[in-house]
Scaffold this active site. Structure first.
Site, PDB file in Angstrom:
ATOM      1  N   LEU A 208      -2.843  -3.155  -3.800  1.00  0.00           N
ATOM      2  CA  LEU A 208      -2.219  -4.336  -3.203  1.00  0.00           C
ATOM      3  C   LEU A 208      -0.802  -4.046  -2.714  1.00  0.00           C
ATOM      4  CD1 LEU A 208      -3.395  -7.233  -5.547  1.00  0.00           C
ATOM      5  CD2 LEU A 208      -4.191  -6.696  -3.238  1.00  0.00           C
ATOM      6  N   CYS A 209      -0.118  -3.127  -3.395  1.00  0.00           N
ATOM      7  CA  CYS A 209       1.242  -2.811  -2.961  1.00  0.00           C
ATOM      8  C   CYS A 209       1.243  -2.161  -1.590  1.00  0.00           C
ATOM      9  CB  CYS A 209       1.928  -1.910  -3.988  1.00  0.00           C
ATOM     10  SG  CYS A 209       1.058  -0.361  -4.308  1.00  0.00           S
TER      11      CYS A 209
END
Length: 447
Positions: A208-209
């Site tokens: 997700l980062c």
């Protein structure tokens, strides 16, 4: 002098009307076998996409006359390059209905019943009506569901041998670009889908980062719109990958994201592929795998030759490569095996039995419902059924089972797999202390 045209069934007759050296043990050649295939055998085709269209056509031309096809999708313009039964004027129509109509127009005498719905919308008894099920699916979840339903009909005798009258064979096909597979699943004899679930690689997941801070390609932008932006804007409204409006929203958001980071390549087709995990299909691969599936269906039903043993892979990336692998059935499979043996006291109530299922180290079930024969002993939903069956919770399971003249219990629930709950179908074997005999319990359910 006029030359007579060869019969369309000429090659099929050579297989069904003559004896051979590679035939199955039950093969009895003759016109009765050929007519029985036409009039008696019912075949279910699951999926009417690229592979499903080919399978439906091949089965009809192979001599099967009673076919059903089930598919929940509607025709899109992007389907037309490989799903040859569809035309431009069919866009927006249900795939199952159009595919059935087109095959019946071209093959005389075939009767195809379409079902425009999700496979989960049909009750289990619907699937029990077929002599064989042919899968042309594009998802692991759908294959797993059909596998569990078909194996749910399987019964074993006292020597742990499958009762042949309860076996519903399956033929599974799948394609990915220039690669494909065809396999046969004979519940209780060959490995079922769950036995070889390890064959499928884990799905690709993006951190997700990376999606939120440093996207590097078009897929990152699409997944950002799908996994992050959607929830920010729509809150609790769930994303529906089969809704064109939802997909269009994700596509436009992904385009904006890509422009912000100077990333090219975001298209609507790619958005569909990333979100739905679709790999581009090739018509020739579908045709080859479909032919293998149709041939195996014919061999299983007629016995005209020994069936595949039991997994065929095709690779057309560099030339032509076909390999057959024999996988071994998992003796401890919770879906197609004889089942986990559970020993109970005669005094154990239905509620305590359900609690034991939830605590069992191999099962770990939640929200369990139990039915026995046609009688619902306890149902978690809907609320009306839960209220009607609640009084059974305090009655010993032994007494409840003795009230119905049947040896099979259906248990519905949700099973944890990793960090999420998935549909489950399990077989248990119940032995009551001090009582001869073992009762089989089929467990089926969905998350």
């Amino acid at each position: 002098m006029a030359v007579s045209q060869p019969s369309r069934s000429r090659d099929l007759d050579k297989l069904l009307l003559r004896p051979g050296h590679l035939v199955g043990p039950t093969f009895e050649p003759g016109p009765e076998l050929r007519e029985g295939m036409k009039e008696i055998v019912k075949v279910l085709v699951v999926g009417a996409g690229g592979l499903g269209c080919e399978v439906l056509k091949d089965l009809a031309l192979t001599g099967f006359r009673n076919l059903d096809v089930i598919d929940m999708d509607r025709i899109e313009v992007t389907n037309l390059n490989r799903q040859f039964l569809f035309r431009l004027e069919d866009v927006g129509k249900p795939k199952a209905e159009v595919a059935a109509k087109r095959v019946m127009e071209r093959v005389n005498g075939v009767n195809i019943t379409p079902h425009f719905c999700r496979i989960e919308d049909k009750p289990d008894i619907f699937y029990s009506d077929f002599g064989i099920i042919v899968l042309g699916l594009d998802s692991i979840e759908a294959r797993s569901y059909i596998n569990k339903v078909a194996c749910g009909f399987l019964e074993y005798d006292s020597d742990d041998n499958p009762r042949q009258e309860t076996v519903i064979p399956m033929v599974d096909g799948g394609t990915e670009g220039f690669k494909g597979h065809a396999r046969i699943i004979i519940p209780g004899t060959t490995p079922c889908f769950e036995c070889t679930i390890w064959l499928f690689p884990p799905q690709v997941k993006f951190p997700l980062c990376t999606l939120a801070e440093t996207p590097r390609n078009a897929a990152h932008c699409i997944e950002y719109a799908h996994l992050i932006k959607w929830n920010e804007v729509h809150g609790r409204k769930s994303f529906d990958p089969d809704n064109p409006e939802d997909m269009q929203w994700v596509y436009l958001e992904a385009v904006q994201r890509a422009e912000l980071f100077g990333i090219p390549g975001v298209t609507y087709s790619l958005t569909q592929g990333v979100v739905k995990n679709i790999i581009p299909a090739i018509a020739s691969t579908n045709a080859i795998i479909s032919a293998a599936c149709a041939l195996e269906t014919l061999k299983i039903i007629s016995g005209c030759s020994k069936p595949l043993s039991n997994y065929l892979t095709y690779n057309g990336v560099e030339g032509l490569h076909i390999k057959v692998t024999e996988f071994v059935k998992d003796a401890d499979c919770l879906v197609c095996g004889p089942g986990v043996l559970i020993e109970l006291e005669k005094s154990v109530t239905l509620k305590k039995f359900i609690d034991q299922l939830e605590d069992h180290p191999r099962l770990l079930l939640t929200r369990v419902s139990v039915s026995y024969g046609r009688k619902k002993l306890y149902m978690q939903a809907p609320p009306e059924l839960e209220k009607d069956t609640r009084s059974n919770l305090d009655i010993p399971l032994f007494d409840l089972m003795n009230r119905v003249s049947r040896d099979t219990i259906n248990v519905n629930g949700m099973a944890c797999k990793g960090d999420k709950k998935q549909s489950c179908m399990r077989i248990l074997r119940i032995a009551f202390k001090g009582v001869d005999g073992i009762a089989d319990i089929d467990m089926a359910g969905g998350a």
